[in-house]
Write an enzyme that holds these catalytic residues in place. Structure first.
Site, PDB file in Angstrom:
ATOM      1  N   LYS A  17       0.837  -1.200   0.000  1.00 52.01           N
ATOM      2  CA  LYS A  17       0.000   0.000   0.000  1.00 52.01           C
ATOM      3  C   LYS A  17       0.871   1.249   0.000  1.00 52.01           C
ATOM      4  O   LYS A  17       1.541   1.548   0.983  1.00 52.01           O
ATOM      5  CB  LYS A  17      -0.913   0.049   1.222  1.00 52.01           C
ATOM      6  CG  LYS A  17      -1.981   1.160   1.118  1.00 52.01           C
ATOM      7  CD  LYS A  17      -2.612   1.512   2.443  1.00 52.01           C
ATOM      8  CE  LYS A  17      -1.895   2.650   3.120  1.00 52.01           C
ATOM      9  NZ  LYS A  17      -1.993   3.938   2.377  1.00 52.01           N
ATOM     10  N   GLU A  43       9.581   0.864  11.194  1.00 51.27           N
ATOM     11  CA  GLU A  43      10.543   1.980  11.165  1.00 51.27           C
ATOM     12  C   GLU A  43       9.743   3.241  11.399  1.00 51.27           C
ATOM     13  O   GLU A  43       8.977   3.672  10.543  1.00 51.27           O
ATOM     14  CB  GLU A  43      11.280   1.997   9.820  1.00 51.27           C
ATOM     15  CG  GLU A  43      12.567   2.806   9.865  1.00 51.27           C
ATOM     16  CD  GLU A  43      12.341   4.264   9.531  1.00 51.27           C
ATOM     17  OE1 GLU A  43      12.179   5.059  10.490  1.00 51.27           O
ATOM     18  OE2 GLU A  43      12.320   4.603   8.354  1.00 51.27           O
ATOM     19  N   CYS A 102      13.590  10.292   7.509  1.00 50.69           N
ATOM     20  CA  CYS A 102      13.605   9.766   8.883  1.00 50.69           C
ATOM     21  C   CYS A 102      14.953   9.967   9.547  1.00 50.69           C
ATOM     22  O   CYS A 102      15.029  10.263  10.738  1.00 50.69           O
ATOM     23  CB  CYS A 102      13.232   8.287   8.873  1.00 50.69           C
ATOM     24  SG  CYS A 102      11.557   7.969   8.284  1.00 50.69           S
ATOM     25  N   GLU A 157       9.791  14.890  16.829  1.00 49.19           N
ATOM     26  CA  GLU A 157      10.432  14.786  15.519  1.00 49.19           C
ATOM     27  C   GLU A 157      10.001  15.976  14.673  1.00 49.19           C
ATOM     28  O   GLU A 157       8.806  16.221  14.490  1.00 49.19           O
ATOM     29  CB  GLU A 157      10.053  13.487  14.817  1.00 49.19           C
ATOM     30  CG  GLU A 157      10.718  13.353  13.456  1.00 49.19           C
ATOM     31  CD  GLU A 157      10.437  12.030  12.771  1.00 49.19           C
ATOM     32  OE1 GLU A 157      11.269  11.591  11.962  1.00 49.19           O
ATOM     33  OE2 GLU A 157       9.376  11.424  13.058  1.00 49.19           O
TER      34      GLU A 157
END
Length: 477
Positions: free
Chosen positions: A169, A244, A278, A380
């Site tokens: 997906k 992750e 990331c 983040e």
């Protein structure tokens, strides 16, 4: 674009489509089917039917298909890169690099397909023992919009070479390039049902991937809260997981570092892909003794970055990919400003001018004197904003670098072998760079510690993640 199920491109069962927009202009660049749970179940059924023949195929033959696909991807890298820029926003140079990176991954797993891993021992009293690695079966992959081609490669490369079938997906804001890459794989000889691509919302299609009991493993890359939900949904079937979940990577610049080299490391490590990576540099710790000089050089380089539409000549940083991401970044910067958590020395706002129109642009931003408890360090920051703090010595640098719930990547910039030895040992991160940052070749394992996730992608280790061990003990009569 249509969905790929059992080797056929078809409309979703709902018959509905959703638009994919260019984040630099707001223009519609394509459409994708708005799939639901029934579409996903059809894809799982197709993957199940294809598994027996695919897993029985010689591993080298599986690898050859990936190799042939990689050749075609390289031949069409500019075309595919242009599509990636249109839907994702990154400059065309970065997009072409990512497409070539996808080809690199396929070629790497083709090379590994020449030999299956296993173990043999002759144990006295027990006989011959074999430990074989067998494919898991149907695997599911949920990928994000920031690096869709690379992350698609990370997931399908080892999974398919190991003999699994897959349902994938893509993200809703960047599904088109993934569809084209799947089309190339099919054209290279990938049998129907081995790779199925289903587009649609995470709350329906994504959750069905996590919940469907026929799927033996789920590999997810994305936001931490969503990753936790994936783990909860997968728990009843005891699925294997790779998660992750992002990070807040620290970069430590010591007083003996090559300043200009480290500055260039920040430029690439923070502002590549508009900071939407990331493992981007998200916290910068600089020794006090060199901080003024370092920040002066860094500011000059940051103000040379040209922001704009990724297809335009000379642009070195594109927009953020989507409105929610831009809004979150603005909230984080505004919160730091309101709490007096540092000084914005450049950027801190959207660029002005008619060329930026409806795009999700934000200027590359440096914020100095940021306290350790700032929102810019605790959360983040997924965009072109870099918080900076000074440290007195290595002890303080390590303490502050490890003071985070994340543990994906980290880097140190120094000439000292003693410092390198200590930092690489003590930094709490899944990957540590020395005098570089962000680079993740397919040959090395990639993944995080703490709240940055579980499991590993890339390297030979990824083949283990997509296989399970079967022990055989043989006693001859």
């Amino acid at each position: 674009m249509k969905v790929l199920i059992n080797g056929e491109w078809r409309d979703s069962l709902s018959g509905k489509m959703f638009a994919v927009h260019n984040p630099a202009t707001g223009d519609v660049v394509g459409e994708a089917p708005l799939c639901g749970e029934d579409d996903l179940r059809s894809a799982v059924e197709a993957a199940g039917e294809a598994f027996a023949d695919w897993s029985a195929k010689n591993p080298r033959d599986r690898g050859k298909i990936l190799f042939f696909a990689a050749e075609e991807v390289r031949r069409r890298n500019r075309e595919l890169g242009s599509l990636l820029t249109a839907e994702q926003g990154k400059p065309i140079r970065e997009a072409v690099d990512e497409i070539n990176g996808f080809a690199n991954i396929l070629e790497y797993y083709y090379a590994l397909s020449a030999g299956e891993r296993g173990e043999y021992q002759n144990l006295r009293g027990y006989g011959h023992t074999l430990v074989e690695r067998r494919p898991l079966g149907i695997c599911g992959a949920i990928i994000p919009w920031n690096m869709p081609a690379i992350i698609m490669g990370w997931k399908i490369g080892p999974a398919l070479v190991a003999g699994n079938t897959m349902v994938l997906k893509p993200a809703r804001t960047a599904p088109l390039t993934c569809g084209k890459l799947a089309e190339i794989l099919a054209g290279a000889g990938l049998p129907p049902g081995v790779l199925n691509v289903v587009t649609g919302p995470g709350e329906t299609v994504g959750r069905e991937i996590a919940r469907n009991p026929a799927i033996r493993k789920v590999s997810f890359t994305g936001e931490g809260g969503t990753g936790r939900q994936v783990a909860l949904d997968a728990a009843p079937a005891l699925k294997q997981l790779t998660l992750e979940l992002g990070g807040s990577d620290p970069m430590i610049v010591c007083d003996d570092a090559d300043i200009r080299m480290a500055v260039e490391g920040v430029i690439r490590g923070r502002f590549y892909n508009c900071g939407q990576t990331c493992t981007a540099v998200k916290r910068l710790y600089v020794y006090e003794s060199i901080a003024d000089e370092f920040i002066r050089h860094l500011r000059a380089r940051v103000e040379e970055i040209v922001v704009g539409n990724g297809m335009e000549r000379g642009v070195s940083m594109g927009p953020l990919n989507n409105r929610p991401g831009l809004d979150r970044l603005v909230r984080q910067v505004d919160a730091a400003r309101e709490r007096d958590e540092g000084e914005i020395i450049t950027g801190g706002r959207a660029p002005e001018g008619k060329n930026y129109g409806r795009g999700f642009f934000f200027l590359p931003t440096l914020i100095t004197r940021v306290p350790q408890d700032s929102v810019l360090f605790s959360e983040e920051v997924f965009g072109p904003v870099l918080p900076i703090a000074t440290v007195t010595d290595l002890d303080e640098a390590l303490e502050r670098a490890n003071d985070s719930r994340y543990g994906l990547g980290a880097s140190v910039w120094t000439r000292s072998t003693d410092v390198i030895a200590r930092v690489t040992r003590e930094l709490e991160a899944g990957i540590v760079w020395v005098n570089q940052h962000l680079r993740t070749p397919p040959e090395v394992p990639f993944g995080g510690t703490k709240e940055s996730g579980i499991g590993r992608e890339n390297g030979r280790r990824a083949l283990d993640e997509y296989t399970e061990e079967k022990t055989v003990l043989i006693r001859l009569q």
